[in-house]
Design a protein around this motif. Structure first.
Motif, short mmCIF file in Angstrom:
data_model
loop_
_atom_site.label_atom_id
_atom_site.label_comp_id
_atom_site.label_asym_id
_atom_site.label_seq_id
_atom_site.Cartn_x
_atom_site.Cartn_y
_atom_site.Cartn_z
N TYR A 62 0.83 -1.20 0.00
CA TYR A 62 0.00 0.00 0.00
C TYR A 62 0.87 1.26 0.00
O TYR A 62 0.53 2.25 -0.65
CB TYR A 62 -0.94 0.00 1.21
N GLN A 63 1.98 1.20 0.72
CA GLN A 63 2.88 2.35 0.73
C GLN A 63 3.45 2.60 -0.67
O GLN A 63 3.55 3.76 -1.11
CB GLN A 63 4.02 2.12 1.72
N ASP A 64 3.81 1.53 -1.36
CA ASP A 64 4.29 1.68 -2.74
C ASP A 64 3.18 2.26 -3.64
O ASP A 64 3.45 3.13 -4.48
CB ASP A 64 4.73 0.32 -3.30
N ASN A 65 1.96 1.76 -3.46
CA ASN A 65 0.83 2.26 -4.26
C ASN A 65 0.60 3.75 -4.01
O ASN A 65 0.37 4.52 -4.95
CB ASN A 65 -0.44 1.47 -3.93
N ILE A 66 0.65 4.14 -2.75
CA ILE A 66 0.44 5.54 -2.40
C ILE A 66 1.53 6.41 -3.01
O ILE A 66 1.26 7.48 -3.58
CB ILE A 66 0.40 5.72 -0.86
N THR A 67 2.77 5.95 -2.92
CA THR A 67 3.88 6.70 -3.51
C THR A 67 3.69 6.87 -5.01
O THR A 67 3.93 7.96 -5.56
CB THR A 67 5.21 5.98 -3.23
N ASN A 68 3.24 5.80 -5.68
CA ASN A 68 3.03 5.87 -7.13
C ASN A 68 1.90 6.85 -7.48
O ASN A 68 2.02 7.62 -8.45
CB ASN A 68 2.71 4.49 -7.68
N VAL A 69 0.82 6.80 -6.72
CA VAL A 69 -0.30 7.71 -6.99
C VAL A 69 0.13 9.15 -6.76
O VAL A 69 -0.19 10.05 -7.56
CB VAL A 69 -1.52 7.36 -6.11
N GLN A 70 0.85 9.39 -5.68
CA GLN A 70 1.29 10.76 -5.40
C GLN A 70 2.25 11.27 -6.47
O GLN A 70 2.24 12.47 -6.80
CB GLN A 70 1.92 10.84 -4.01
N ALA A 71 3.06 10.38 -7.01
CA ALA A 71 3.95 10.78 -8.11
C ALA A 71 3.13 11.19 -9.33
O ALA A 71 3.44 12.18 -10.01
CB ALA A 71 4.90 9.64 -8.46
N LYS A 72 2.06 10.42 -9.61
CA LYS A 72 1.17 10.78 -10.72
C LYS A 72 0.48 12.12 -10.45
O LYS A 72 0.33 12.96 -11.34
CB LYS A 72 0.13 9.69 -10.94
N TYR A 73 0.04 12.29 -9.20
CA TYR A 73 -0.62 13.54 -8.83
C TYR A 73 0.31 14.74 -9.06
O TYR A 73 -0.12 15.80 -9.54
CB TYR A 73 -1.05 13.51 -7.37
N SER A 74 1.57 14.58 -8.72
CA SER A 74 2.52 15.67 -8.91
C SER A 74 2.65 16.01 -10.39
O SER A 74 2.75 17.18 -10.77
CB SER A 74 3.89 15.28 -8.34
N GLN A 75 2.62 14.98 -11.22
CA GLN A 75 2.68 15.18 -12.66
C GLN A 75 1.43 15.91 -13.16
O GLN A 75 1.54 16.90 -13.92
CB GLN A 75 2.81 13.82 -13.35
#
Length: 296
Positions: A62-75
């Protein structure tokens, strides 16, 4: 009862094998730092440890998933804030054209800037990352919008979701329709304003006024999407901390269950080595005798 040499040898061998097994078990525990290395060590505790392993593994995923989503959000945030800047620049240019008497050269400059900004906005909405279109909903292999009139929204307005906890998933994408407020009128209004600036008519003020209104509405829609993104990002921050806390708690419980008491293990190892040595001495002593009758 008379004990034969073969029986005695078998008995002593079994005793030494048992002691060796105990030594190996204790040695393994000391090497790993765990008091439970095999199911047979403690079946009930092993089941608990396996459950805690799954909890930790899930939390880390879940931590990896959250990190990935937040990276997309930043984009997405970068692109949407650029869209916001574009609408602000367009607004200034439209006001300049609407409220001032501009000469031919100035009008040409305004038109060129509006056309350039319009193309930049289209390019952003058709941005790709790793071969997929970012603003195309779930139709990720289609452009989000056509780059010529009537600027048709080509993909869809569906959202993709990522699981970020046992009971929650979050949207991980934003769509062209969402950002534009469900319509491509923005681009049509800019085209109409450009045409009017190039070839003024009696509808000049009305056309540029409409373009200003549509540009303002589009900016509001863009910033609404940015607000949603910000709220989701904050939620993900909290969920990340919850996931970290869950993994830490599970690890602590794991350690409580499985942490080896080295002092106790050292005593057990010493006792087993002493027992093995005594058994070996007895075995050698007996087997070196011609008969067991001397010891009976």
């Amino acid at each position: 009862m008379r004990v034969s040499d073969s029986q005695f040898s078998a008995m002593m061998s079994l005793a030494m094998m048992g002691t060796n097994a105990e030594i190996n078990k204790v040695t393994q525990k000391i090497a790993t730092g765990n008091k439970i290395n095999n199911l047979s060590d403690d079946p009930a505790a092993t089941v608990k440890l396996q459950g805690l392993d799954r909890t930790i593994s899930s939390a880390e995923q879940y931590q990896d998933n959250i990190t990935n989503v937040q990276a997309k959000y930043s984009q997405y945030e970068t692109y949407m804030m650029t869209l916001n800047d574009i609408t602000l620049e367009m607004n200034d240019l439209l006001l300049q054209a609407k409220n001032s008497t501009v000469d031919s050269e100035s009008a040409t400059g305004i038109v060129n800037e509006l056309q350039s900004l319009k193309q930049e906005a289209l390019d952003i909405l058709n941005k790709q990352s790793d071969g997929v279109y970012l603003f195309s909903g779930t139709d990720v292999y289609s452009p989000a919008i056509s780059e010529s009139p009537p600027y048709e929204l080509l993909a869809n307005d569906n959202h993709r979701e990522t699981k970020v906890s046992d009971d929650k998933s979050v949207v991980n994408n934003f769509t062209a329709s969402q950002v534009l407020g469900g319509t491509s009128e923005f681009f049509l209004a800019i085209d109409a304003a450009i045409e009017e600036i190039q070839n003024p008519s009696d509808d000049f003020q009305t056309t540029l006024g409409n373009a200003l209104d549509v540009t303002s509405d589009t900016r509001t829609s863009v910033m609404n999407s940015v607000s949603v993104l910000g709220a989701n990002y904050s939620t993900l921050d909290r969920m990340m901390q919850n996931s970290i806390d869950t993994a830490l708690y599970a690890s602590t419980v794991q350690s409580d269950i499985n942490a080896l008491d080295y002092a106790e293990a050292s005593v057990r190892l010493t006792q087993s080595l002493t027992s093995l040595e005594a058994t070996q001495k007895t075995f050698v002593s007996v087997m070196s005798s011609a008969t067991l009758f001397d010891l009976m």
